[in-house]
Design an enzyme around this catalytic site. Sequence first.
Site, PDB file in Angstrom:
ATOM      1  N   TYR A   1      -2.465   0.028  10.399  1.00  0.00           N
ATOM      2  CA  TYR A   1      -2.597  -0.633   9.088  1.00  0.00           C
ATOM      3  C   TYR A   1      -1.346  -0.380   8.241  1.00  0.00           C
ATOM      4  CZ  TYR A   1      -3.722  -1.002   4.160  1.00  0.00           C
ATOM      5  OH  TYR A   1      -3.650  -1.284   2.821  1.00  0.00           O
TER       6      TYR A   1
ATOM      7  N   SER B   1       0.834  -1.200   0.000  1.00  0.00           N
ATOM      8  CA  SER B   1       0.000   0.000   0.000  1.00  0.00           C
ATOM      9  C   SER B   1       0.868   1.249   0.000  1.00  0.00           C
ATOM     10  CB  SER B   1      -0.856  -0.032   1.265  1.00  0.00           C
ATOM     11  OG  SER B   1      -1.363   1.244   1.540  1.00  0.00           O
TER      12      SER B   1
ATOM     13  N   LYS C   1       1.837  -2.993   6.781  1.00  0.00           N
ATOM     14  CA  LYS C   1       2.330  -3.117   5.400  1.00  0.00           C
ATOM     15  C   LYS C   1       3.839  -2.861   5.355  1.00  0.00           C
ATOM     16  CE  LYS C   1      -1.523  -4.302   3.524  1.00  0.00           C
ATOM     17  NZ  LYS C   1      -1.729  -5.661   2.999  1.00  0.00           N
TER      18      LYS C   1
END
Length: 344
Positions: free
Chosen positions: A153, A128, A157
């Site tokens: 989040y 991402s 990643k």
Amino acid sequence: MTSKKILVTGGAGYIGAHTVVELYTNGYSPVVIDNFSKSDRTLLEGIEKITGIPVVFYEGDCADKEFLKRVFKKEGKFDGVMHFAAYKSVGESVEQPIMYYRNNLDSLLTLLEVMKEQRVNNLIFSSSCTVYGEPDTIPVDEQAPFKKAESPYGATKQMCEQILEDVVKADQNLNVISLRYFNPIGAHPSAMLGELPIDKPNNLVPYITQTAAGIREKLVIFGDDYDTSDGTCIRDFIHIVDLAAAHVKAIDKLSEAGENKGYQYYNLGTGRGVSVLQLVKEFIEVAGIKLNYEMGPRRAGDVVKTYANPTKAKNDLNWSAQYTAKDALRDAWAWEKKISTSRK
Ligand code: UDP
């Protein structure tokens, strides 16, 4: 020649399901696993309607090693893996960090262990643009450093990419491509497949379309006092079908004969920055309807401004986005109208 078999974790989810369609149409044989924690069977049915092919599917958790081993045993050797199975909501990750770290890290580590045992050497990983944190310069290219992640989040990643880089360094046989997604939106142009949040949507476009369909009362734009042209955040919104197509280019690249390809990573975006408010206005124009929206407070964990420099993917993968944000909004709206009608 038999077609190449690809394990697709999280293949019943939004990005996974669109990629499964592209895999089928490009002659691959995908095998889907999904635990339906954030999805249901609807998208698998959509894949079947578009392709006319029954999806090969196993229900289970990617972090469950025994389950994964059973799938590998049953299916025989895979030519590659695409790993989509992960939680993806910035806001939710701020509220439930343990759940995010546990799920996103466990599933990757378990998958890597089983791939090693089974000698499967090609992996495409869903990364991402959040790995860049709040970038110093935009458009962002792949040379940009990983700044502090703005959310758990984003941190998962970053950690997953670090794990992959280390594992590739230690294993001469393993080839990995991380694809750093900007903001995928839209739906399949057939309206057979699209985003289907199982609860209240966290992402912008499903919230817009559900509001337009009367399922949600109003859209709240999270922050209009940022240092941007209209005060709202800037993103690079990319059509989901473009994003899915890039995965096929990436697995094609890993499948080419030749020496070890190591660890590679690519931005997947359009190269165009669009503000949240601009996108909302484009939706109103495309759908030709009124939308109930208002400005609200900032959301914790949001990056302010980001959009991609997608040149590396163009040069190395021969991939670039073909659709516009308006195309994506038109397709998202067609899909929303279809599913909200069928739910009534
Ligand atoms: N956003 C918003 N209202 C919503 C959902 C999202 O204003 O109901 C904003 C969000 O703050 C961000 C942008 O839309 O600036 C994109 O958010 P999304 O969650 O879709 O993707 P992200 O960029 O967080 O991965």
